[in-house]
Design an enzyme around this catalytic site. Structure first.
Site, short mmCIF file in Angstrom:
data_model
loop_
_atom_site.label_atom_id
_atom_site.label_comp_id
_atom_site.label_asym_id
_atom_site.label_seq_id
_atom_site.Cartn_x
_atom_site.Cartn_y
_atom_site.Cartn_z
N CYS A 110 0.77 -1.26 0.04
CA CYS A 110 0.02 -0.01 -0.08
C CYS A 110 0.74 1.20 0.06
O CYS A 110 0.79 2.06 -1.04
CB CYS A 110 -0.83 0.01 1.07
SG CYS A 110 -2.06 -1.30 0.92
N1 LIG Z 1 -2.68 -5.88 1.99
C1 LIG Z 1 -2.94 -4.98 2.54
O1 LIG Z 1 -2.65 -4.76 3.53
C2 LIG Z 1 -4.07 -4.17 1.68
C3 LIG Z 1 -4.74 -3.24 2.49
C4 LIG Z 1 -5.60 -2.19 1.78
C5 LIG Z 1 -5.69 -2.45 0.56
N2 LIG Z 1 -5.38 -3.32 -0.09
C6 LIG Z 1 -5.43 -3.58 -1.79
O2 LIG Z 1 -6.23 -4.70 -1.85
C7 LIG Z 1 -5.98 -5.24 -3.13
C8 LIG Z 1 -5.42 -6.72 -3.10
O3 LIG Z 1 -4.46 -6.76 -2.20
P1 LIG Z 1 -3.74 -8.13 -1.40
O4 LIG Z 1 -2.88 -7.80 -0.50
O5 LIG Z 1 -4.99 -8.95 -0.89
O6 LIG Z 1 -3.23 -9.03 -2.61
P2 LIG Z 1 -2.61 -10.39 -2.56
O7 LIG Z 1 -1.68 -10.49 -3.68
O8 LIG Z 1 -2.46 -10.87 -1.11
O9 LIG Z 1 -3.99 -11.18 -3.20
C9 LIG Z 1 -4.46 -11.00 -4.29
C10 LIG Z 1 -4.84 -12.50 -4.94
O10 LIG Z 1 -5.59 -12.22 -6.06
C11 LIG Z 1 -5.28 -13.14 -6.83
N3 LIG Z 1 -5.40 -12.99 -8.34
C12 LIG Z 1 -4.67 -12.09 -9.22
N4 LIG Z 1 -5.29 -11.99 -10.31
C13 LIG Z 1 -6.55 -12.63 -10.46
C14 LIG Z 1 -7.50 -12.85 -11.14
N5 LIG Z 1 -7.70 -12.51 -12.47
N6 LIG Z 1 -8.59 -13.80 -10.82
C15 LIG Z 1 -8.20 -14.30 -9.67
N7 LIG Z 1 -7.54 -14.18 -8.70
C16 LIG Z 1 -6.69 -13.48 -9.14
C17 LIG Z 1 -3.91 -13.52 -6.53
O11 LIG Z 1 -3.31 -14.94 -6.93
C18 LIG Z 1 -3.78 -13.43 -5.07
O12 LIG Z 1 -3.99 -14.57 -4.43
C19 LIG Z 1 -4.96 -4.34 -3.77
O13 LIG Z 1 -5.51 -3.26 -4.57
C20 LIG Z 1 -4.24 -3.75 -2.47
O14 LIG Z 1 -3.51 -2.51 -2.84
C21 LIG Z 1 -4.23 -4.28 0.25
#
Ligand SMILES: NC(=O)c1ccc[n+]([C@@H]2O[C@H](COP(=O)([O-])OP(=O)(O)OC[C@H]3O[C@@H](n4cnc5c(N)ncnc54)[C@H](O)[C@@H]3O)[C@@H](O)[C@H]2O)c1
Length: 436
Positions: free
Chosen positions: A275
């Protein structure tokens, strides 16, 4: 409210709506479990077959989520992890929680979001509610997602419903979880906002509607830019305090006693995670499209991204002081996750520090109870046990992440030289402890 919206709102209220979540990561998995817990049948879709297999067999790969939580909901038939995108045809709601990284040029990479939108488009049907949660620049939902979905001939707000709701997960935070962190929701139309709010209200304690998807998108970017800029400021104060021989940590602790008008931020070896190092650039990129240069964001980015180099300079100086040179020295990095008590190494400053040190001829090993293995300059290293012998064997021990459960008294006692980038050794004294 039209007939389709009424129908969906009834299904949400009586929990018969089938909830689909795309992306079973740090954001999507906890959200899926909250909805399942609230009584919905939830499908978790991911392209990563290994992750889905772990979930199907009742396991978890996220430290905040105990395996038995997943196992109980899978067993109860309320949580269905799958890699099959066709399942979206049967979903009443679909929430997108996929990564939004930056390209090498620091431009937004929306490819994961748009791949998910393409999958949804193929199965979009009247009465469906689509929500984007991935952090992104203002305008993504109505400029990118909306036209792609309306190519089907279905109209948002009439046939299907579309909203943006930013995720605010803070991994490792025991007090604030998905359930008790207020949720912001902005829809394409008032019905879209109302339906998305209604859905989240079933599983999340407080839901706050805003007037548009753009406002909701900007809320998240403001929150993370606020952090990035304040961390940049305090990092700069740390650099100047060092020059003036002032202990910045003592300054911050004392300033934090002020009950109003001050919020403590702490310096560190650099920012990491999915983030803070990334999201502000989504905002500055979009601002640039409108002819506006976001100067605070760029300056904070420059200061924060220079911190790993600064840490290496401090280590070089400290070794020099002890009559040693960097090249050929042995160092143990303590903590490689981007923040304490989590296992996430994405964008971790430890990776930069390790690379800089290796390139200068340092022999590196690491200890991190949450990260058993790590790719370092193209080779895999495994976490070393933190023992007195290992510590005694090092020319310098570098604390990059202040995990709570580490034996810091032993680190202080057994190390010849310690670079503490997090004030993990607060309360310990000794000429062999160097602080940022
Ligand atoms: N991790 C955090 O602390 C956090 C906090 C707030 C917001 N976010 C936001 O949330 C979003 C997700 O982040 P995250 O940390 O959960 O990511 P992550 O990498 O932990 O998880 C994302 C998942 O999506 C899957 N994926 C990718 N493309 C795909 C598709 N086409 N179909 C199905 N699955 C698919 C990946 O395999 C992965 O398991 C991002 O935009 C991030 O900026 C993250």
């Amino acid at each position: 409210m039209g007939y389709k919206a009424k129908n969906l709102s009834e299904k949400i209220r009586d929990k018969s709506a089938r909830v689909g979540i795309i992306g079973m990561g740090y954001v999507g998995l906890p959200l899926a479990l909250e909805f399942a817990n609230a009584g919905f049948s939830v499908t978790g879709l991911d392209v990563d077959a290994e992750r889905i297999q772990i979930l199907q067999s009742g396991g978890s790969y996220i430290p905040d989520i105990p395996s038995d939580r997943v196992r109980d909901l899978v067993k109860a038939g309320r949580f269905h992890p799958t890699t099959d995108p066709d399942i979206l045809k049967t979903m009443d709601t679909v929430t997108i929680c996929v990564p939004t990284p930056l390209r090498k040029t620091k431009d937004p990479d929306l490819s994961y979001v748009m791949n998910s939108v393409e999958v949804i488009r193929r199965s979009l049907h009247p009465g469906q509610l689509i929500i984007l949660e991935s952090t992104t620049y203002p305008g993504t939902t109505d400029e990118m997602v909306l036209p792609a979905l309306e190519e089907t001939g279905l109209k948002a707000g009439k046939d299907f419903f579309l909203a943006f709701s930013p995720e605010r997960v803070d991994p490792g935070n025991k007090q604030y979880t998905t359930r008790n962190t207020p949720k912001i929701v902005g829809g394409i139309t008032p019905d879209c906002t109302q339906l998305a709010c209604l859905l989240y209200e079933q599983a999340i304690e407080k839901v706050m509607p805003v007037s548009s998807t753009k406002v909701a998108e900007t809320v998240k970017l403001l929150e993370n830019t606020f952090r990035s800029v304040n961390i940049g400021l305090v990092n700069e104060i740390a650099l100047m305090s060092d020059k003036m021989g002032i202990n910045v940590w003592e300054v911050i602790d004392a300033a934090a006693t002020k009950p109003f008008g001050f919020l403590p931020f702490y310096p560190g070896p650099g920012i990491g995670g999915h983030c803070i190092p990334i999201d502000p650039f989504y905002l500055s990129w979009k601002a640039r499209q409108s002819g506006f240069e976001a100067r605070f964001i760029d300056l904070a980015g420059q200061i924060n991204s220079r911190m790993p180099e600064y840490v290496v300079e401090k280590i070089t100086e400290a070794l020099n002081h002890h009559g040693k040179c960097l090249k050929g020295s042995r160092m143990l990095i303590v903590g490689v996750a981007y923040k304490k008590d989590i296992n996430d190494v994405r964008e971790s400053p430890a990776l930069d520090i390790i690379s800089l040190l290796i390139r200068r001829g340092v022999q590196i090993s690491y200890h991190d109870p949450f990260v058993p293995a790590l790719q370092v300059e193209g080779a895999e290293q495994r976490s070393k046990d933190l023992t007195a012998e290992t510590l005694e064997d090092q020319d310098c021990v570098v604390i990059v992440t202040n995990h709570s459960a580490l034996d810091y008294p032993m680190v202080v006692k057994s190390s010849k030289l310690i670079m503490d980038t997090r004030n993990a050794l607060k309360g310990f004294n000794g000429s062999h402890i160097i602080r940022l």
